[in-house]
Design an enzyme around this catalytic site. Structure first.
Site, mmCIF file in Angstrom:
data_model
loop_
_atom_site.group_PDB
_atom_site.id
_atom_site.type_symbol
_atom_site.label_atom_id
_atom_site.label_comp_id
_atom_site.label_asym_id
_atom_site.label_seq_id
_atom_site.Cartn_x
_atom_site.Cartn_y
_atom_site.Cartn_z
ATOM 1 N N ASP A 161 -39.676 4.234 8.639
ATOM 2 C CA ASP A 161 -40.019 5.241 9.653
ATOM 3 C C ASP A 161 -40.523 4.612 10.938
ATOM 4 O O ASP A 161 -40.000 4.867 12.023
ATOM 5 C CB ASP A 161 -41.090 6.208 9.109
ATOM 6 C CG ASP A 161 -40.555 7.128 8.019
ATOM 7 O OD1 ASP A 161 -39.367 7.482 8.079
ATOM 8 O OD2 ASP A 161 -41.334 7.482 7.114
ATOM 9 N N ARG A 191 -56.818 5.925 6.865
ATOM 10 C CA ARG A 191 -56.201 6.497 8.065
ATOM 11 C C ARG A 191 -57.120 6.558 9.293
ATOM 12 O O ARG A 191 -56.708 6.184 10.384
ATOM 13 C CB ARG A 191 -55.617 7.880 7.755
ATOM 14 C CG ARG A 191 -54.380 7.830 6.872
ATOM 15 C CD ARG A 191 -53.250 7.055 7.550
ATOM 16 N NE ARG A 191 -52.057 6.989 6.714
ATOM 17 C CZ ARG A 191 -51.669 5.920 6.037
ATOM 18 N NH1 ARG A 191 -52.381 4.811 6.068
ATOM 19 N NH2 ARG A 191 -50.560 5.923 5.335
ATOM 20 N N ASP A 227 -50.790 12.564 6.256
ATOM 21 C CA ASP A 227 -51.207 11.532 7.200
ATOM 22 C C ASP A 227 -51.140 11.993 8.651
ATOM 23 O O ASP A 227 -51.951 11.591 9.473
ATOM 24 C CB ASP A 227 -50.369 10.262 6.992
ATOM 25 C CG ASP A 227 -50.689 9.591 5.665
ATOM 26 O OD1 ASP A 227 -51.866 9.659 5.249
ATOM 27 O OD2 ASP A 227 -49.793 9.015 5.037
ATOM 28 N N SER A 243 -41.193 5.862 -0.530
ATOM 29 C CA SER A 243 -42.186 5.710 0.529
ATOM 30 C C SER A 243 -43.443 5.177 -0.141
ATOM 31 O O SER A 243 -44.012 5.815 -1.016
ATOM 32 C CB SER A 243 -42.443 7.070 1.182
ATOM 33 O OG SER A 243 -43.590 6.960 2.003
HETATM 34 N N1 ARG Z 1 -50.710 11.821 -1.128
HETATM 35 C C1 ARG Z 1 -51.541 10.714 -0.789
HETATM 36 C C2 ARG Z 1 -52.479 11.091 0.313
HETATM 37 O O1 ARG Z 1 -52.254 12.057 0.973
HETATM 38 C C3 ARG Z 1 -50.718 9.473 -0.462
HETATM 39 C C4 ARG Z 1 -49.925 9.553 0.784
HETATM 40 C C5 ARG Z 1 -49.085 8.366 0.963
HETATM 41 N N2 ARG Z 1 -48.654 8.217 2.349
HETATM 42 C C6 ARG Z 1 -47.516 7.743 2.702
HETATM 43 N N3 ARG Z 1 -47.283 7.703 3.987
HETATM 44 N N4 ARG Z 1 -46.606 7.300 1.865
HETATM 45 O O2 ARG Z 1 -53.472 10.428 0.515
#
Ligand code: ARG
Length: 395
Positions: free
Chosen positions: A15, A95, A124, A173
């Site tokens: 991405d 994050r 995210d 991912s």
């Molecule tokens: N579902 C988890 C969270 O919201 C993991 C997210 C993983 N993020 C990603 N960009 N692959 O914290």
């Protein structure tokens, strides 16, 4: 006329890699500055991301915040028994820190626009956007704006000479930091489908772990893990070593259905060996040193803290208030916990603390310090109102 400069949060994945040409071709930016933030991803991955960023962008930064991530985010979450729907929060914790570093680079580069590669389906985007909006920056999110599919992205990357590690057969991912690793997408999107073994990188399958249990001891000072098997280590070193030990015993896998912020249910797979052990040990030690009142109240504080942590709302005033409450309770969370790791299981074997509220003299079957006849007076009033109500019901 071009639009000047944009700062891109860069992970080196599919991405964010295609964001570089997209920001120029579709958004008209003249200059794309990439920023990778090291929150304890594997070292070879950071090196590869740095190399890739330097190759495809106009300027690249790699910023190492992993010690700060451990001290300011992971350890407070241990103190808060931080988990969401049953798994240790990790991605969510990283994050805000990543976003704050992007904000700093934007300041240094004199840029008013930032970009990220989050989709419009996940969590995210909200965590990043929150920090960027707090800083008054304009946000561009090509994946979200352009409604792209992964297949289209792979083709676009190939056309633009961008090396891709995700392939059609393994289009996962993956998000990683030193605390948790998450894997989603591809065949995993069918929640009934058993996950292929090769998605795991930090843990062996429990059935392939050694037959002999491995013992570990964790020492805590004020709710923070400071020593592993009697050896005092920096937080990062302790977590990394424990990830190896617990991972080779098959500890710390999680395959679950998670409720995302938008309400979408997602099948998520996690690895978090050290987190599983440290959270189990910390929880157990608290049971020894905190009062019943503290434990009951703190449970609701922990759950609210974790929810805000999951949302990434670290500037919510309630978050710092709860963090302060938790810190106060942790002053007495000192001591050691022994655990056994065996074929995917973690079992507490013993705990010890100078602040323990445990008294063998009080509880023992073999001591007579407590005059048991005193309990009769208590028993006379125990459940008084319920007894009155029960008598009325029987009439
Ligand atoms: N579902 C988890 C969270 O919201 C993991 C997210 C993983 N993020 C990603 N960009 N692959 O914290």
């Amino acid at each position: 006329m071009g639009k000047g400069k944009v700062i891109l949060a860069f992970s080196g994945g599919l991405d964010t890699s295609i964001c570089v040409p997209l920001l120029k071709e579709r958004y008209d930016f003249e200059e794309v500055v990439t920023v990778a933030v090291d929150v304890g991803q594997p070292e070879d991955e950071i090196a590869a991301t740095t190399e890739k960023g330097k190759k495809i962008s106009d300027r690249h930064y790699t910023i190492d915040v992993k010690e700060r991530f451990v001290d300011d985010y992971i350890f407070p979450s241990v103190r808060a028994n931080g988990s969401y729907e049953g798994y240790p929060i990790g991605t969510a914790l990283a994050r805000p820190l990543i976003a704050e570093e992007i904000v700093k680079v934007a300041g240094k580069e004199g840029a008013g626009v930032v970009a990220h590669g989050c989709t419009g389906k996940g969590n995210d985007q909200f965590r990043f956007d929150f920090i960027f909006r707090c800083a008054g920056l304009e946000i561009i999110a090509p994946m979200r704006d352009l409604n792209l599919t992964r297949e289209w992205e792979i083709r676009y990357a190939q056309e633009h000479d961008i090396p891709v590690t995700v392939v059609k057969e393994k289009p996962y991912s993956i998000d990683e930091n030193c605390w948790t690793r998450s894997i989603e997408g591809g065949v995993l999107e069918n929640p009934a489908r058993h996950p292929p073994e090769d998605i795991y990188a930090w843990t062996v399958a429990p059935q392939d772990a050694p037959d002999t249990p491995e013992l570990v001891q964790i020492e805590f000072e004020e709710g923070i893990p400071v020593a592993l098997n009697g050896e005092f280590l920096s937080g990062l070193a302790l977590i990394r070593r424990l990830n190896l030990i617990a991972g080779r015993n098959g500890v710390g896998r999680n395959d679950m259905i998670e409720d995302r912020i938008l309400g979408i249910k997602a099948r998520e797979i996690y690895e978090h060996p050290a987190a599983t052990v440290l959270l189990a040990a910390h929880y157990d030690l608290e049971r020894l040193v905190l009062t019943r009142q503290e434990l009951a109240f703190k449970e609701s504080v922990d759950s609210k803290w974790s929810e805000l942590g999951y949302l990434g709302l670290v500037h919510e005033p309630l978050f710092s208030a709860l963090t302060a409450f938790i810190a106060r309770t942790q002053e007495r969370v000192n001591g050691t916990v022994d655990l056994e790791l065996h074929k995917g299981a973690v079992r507490i074997k013993g705990r010890n603390s100078v602040s323990g509220l445990y008294s063998d003299d009080l509880v023992s079957f073999d001591s007579s310090t407590v005059d048991q006849t005193h309990a009769v007076g208590y028993s006379n009033y125990f459940g008084l109102q319920a007894r009155l109500a029960e008598n009325l019901r029987k009439k």
